[in-house]
Design an enzyme around this catalytic site. Structure first.
Site, PDB file in Angstrom:
ATOM      1  N   SER A 119       3.718   3.284   0.214  1.00 61.01           N
ATOM      2  CA  SER A 119       2.611   3.349   1.175  1.00 61.01           C
ATOM      3  C   SER A 119       2.393   4.754   1.693  1.00 61.01           C
ATOM      4  O   SER A 119       1.360   5.043   2.280  1.00 61.01           O
ATOM      5  CB  SER A 119       2.950   2.505   2.404  1.00 61.01           C
ATOM      6  OG  SER A 119       2.983   1.164   2.091  1.00 61.01           O
ATOM      7  N   HIS A 140      -1.088   2.634  -5.486  1.00 60.98           N
ATOM      8  CA  HIS A 140      -0.927   1.984  -4.181  1.00 60.98           C
ATOM      9  C   HIS A 140      -1.913   0.827  -4.014  1.00 60.98           C
ATOM     10  O   HIS A 140      -3.095   1.038  -3.732  1.00 60.98           O
ATOM     11  CB  HIS A 140      -1.112   3.041  -3.078  1.00 60.98           C
ATOM     12  CG  HIS A 140      -0.884   2.522  -1.706  1.00 60.98           C
ATOM     13  ND1 HIS A 140      -1.506   3.056  -0.594  1.00 60.98           N
ATOM     14  CD2 HIS A 140      -0.117   1.512  -1.236  1.00 60.98           C
ATOM     15  CE1 HIS A 140      -1.112   2.406   0.482  1.00 60.98           C
ATOM     16  NE2 HIS A 140      -0.279   1.452   0.114  1.00 60.98           N
ATOM     17  N   GLU A 152      -5.179   2.986  -4.477  1.00 58.23           N
ATOM     18  CA  GLU A 152      -5.154   4.450  -4.336  1.00 58.23           C
ATOM     19  C   GLU A 152      -4.299   4.989  -5.483  1.00 58.23           C
ATOM     20  O   GLU A 152      -3.169   4.524  -5.683  1.00 58.23           O
ATOM     21  CB  GLU A 152      -4.497   4.862  -3.005  1.00 58.23           C
ATOM     22  CG  GLU A 152      -5.417   4.802  -1.803  1.00 58.23           C
ATOM     23  CD  GLU A 152      -4.746   5.332  -0.526  1.00 58.23           C
ATOM     24  OE1 GLU A 152      -5.370   6.130   0.176  1.00 58.23           O
ATOM     25  OE2 GLU A 152      -3.595   4.929  -0.235  1.00 58.23           O
ATOM     26  N   ASN A 190      -3.084   4.881   4.806  1.00 58.13           N
ATOM     27  CA  ASN A 190      -2.161   4.727   5.937  1.00 58.13           C
ATOM     28  C   ASN A 190      -2.201   5.881   6.925  1.00 58.13           C
ATOM     29  O   ASN A 190      -1.735   5.745   8.053  1.00 58.13           O
ATOM     30  CB  ASN A 190      -0.748   4.485   5.432  1.00 58.13           C
ATOM     31  CG  ASN A 190      -0.614   3.053   4.965  1.00 58.13           C
ATOM     32  OD1 ASN A 190      -1.057   2.134   5.641  1.00 58.13           O
ATOM     33  ND2 ASN A 190      -0.045   2.853   3.785  1.00 58.13           N
TER      34      ASN A 190
END
Ligand code: CAA
Ligand code: NDP
Length: 284
Positions: A119, A140, A152, A190
């Site tokens: 993450s 991701h 991602e 994130n």
């Protein structure tokens, strides 16, 4: 590159979702976790999710049986020698991931690409423990994997263009929309999402509003499908704390300091949905 077998490592909520989507996309899947108990839990989660699709008439029982039969659970990481592509989805911890990638590098054939679903951790740092940094990449997925369209894709410093293109194409074959982002702590998703969740926890910590009220404000006021505290429980409070620590450590900026209440909950074993208790209670 001809990918036939994908190995997913870690049979938690992300690993089981990734294994499911890979199998639905026609790949042979090896799903590895360290204990038979976790593997069973992961396989059960996949069956439960697919059964719902059968009940809704979106999948035939025969197709479900085929999808499940393409996923082979294994306790042995050594089976990585059979994989063309590995997706790591173990806990968000650099020391654990580094150990695993070092081992995978020695087990896998030279053509195998090693992707991480991290993450927030630096891809280049994970790549540095292997002898094949050009074949290490961030892939991701978002939670819940079968539902969320985004992947991602994050290159490390040494990731080759060929590997990047393979991962981009693989994401599309898995029904996802890949978006390229650079290797900085938390990437894009994130770096934006987690400070919002952390700030929501601060508003509860400082007594600005109750847990329910904070979530209601964001759901009814901003049209978010889940409130930030409900979402934190869904992601896992341990994962949220790890990501905040990685942002704080990576940028050395106090705006990323994790809320003490988040730390307190994780230390007490309140990890959210997966432990039965977080900001909300999930006891049956
Ligand atoms: C931490 C990181 O590194 C990055 C991250 O992933 S951050 C987290 C990103 N994810 C989010 O923000 C999720 C926010 N929440 C949502 O989008 C929605 O609440 C949700 C999709 C999870 C559920 O949606 P909902 O409308 O409330 O519930 P529901 O009607 O039951 O489900 C909608 C669909 O999702 C499916 N679904 C729900 N939960 C699921 C799960 N855990 N696994 C698989 N499928 C699921 C349902 O089966 C349903 O599918 P169909 O439309 O095909 O029938
Ligand atoms: N939760 C989320 O919303 C998202 C998480 N991610 C990332 O995905 C990864 C996994 O997260 P998530 O699925 O939520 O975590 P979970 O805690 O649900 O699952 C992780 C699994 O990996 C197992 N595991 C730990 N170490 C090893 C190892 N060395 N070898 C094999 N298995 C191991 C764990 O077992 P044990 O319990 O024994 O440790 C556990 O079963 C993390 O990097 C996270 O940051 C990415 C996107 C979204």
């Amino acid at each position: 590159m001809n990918i036939q077998t994908i190995m997913v490592i870690g049979a938690g909520q992300m690993g089981s979702g990734i294994a499911q989507v890979a199998s639905v996309s026609g790949f042979q899947v090896l799903l590895h976790d360290t204990s038979p108990e976790f593997l069973n839990r992961g396989m059960q989660a996949i069956s439960k999710q697919l059964s719902r699709n059968v009940e809704k008439g979106k999948l035939t029982p025969e197709s479900m049986a085929e999808i499940v039969s393409r996923i082979r659970p294994t306790e042995f990481v050594e089976h990585a020698e059979q994989a063309d592509f590995v997706i790591e989805a173990i806990s968000e911890n650099m020391a654990l991931k580094a150990l695993l990638f070092h081992r995978l590098d020695s087990l896998c054939p030279p053509h195998t690409i090693l992707a991480t679903n991290t993450s927030s951790l630096p891809i280049s740092e994970i790549a540095a423990v292997t002898g094949r940094p050009e074949k290490i990449i961030g892939m991701h997925f978002m939670n819940p994997v079968p539902v969320m369209p985004l992947v991602e894709v994050i290159r490390g410093l040494e990731t080759s263009q060929e590997v990047f293109e393979v991962v981009y194409g693989l994401s599309q074959r898995m029904g996802k929309t890949p978006v390229e982002v650079n290797d900085f702590p938390g990437f894009v998703s994130n770096r934006i999402l987690m400070p919002m969740i952390n700030e929501a926890i601060f508003t509860v910590y400082e007594g600005v509003a109750s847990i329910e009220s904070v979530d209601k404000v964001m759901k009814l006021g901003m049209n978010h499908p889940m409130g930030p505290l409900e979402l934190a429980d869904f992601i896992g409070l341990d994962t949220c704390l790890s990501i905040m620590e990685i942002l704080y450590d990576g940028f050395k900026d106090s705006k990323y300091r994790p809320c003490p209440l988040l730390r307190k909950y994780v230390k007490a074993g309140r990890l959210g949905r997966k432990s039965g208790q977080g900001f909300y209670s999930y006891q049956e």
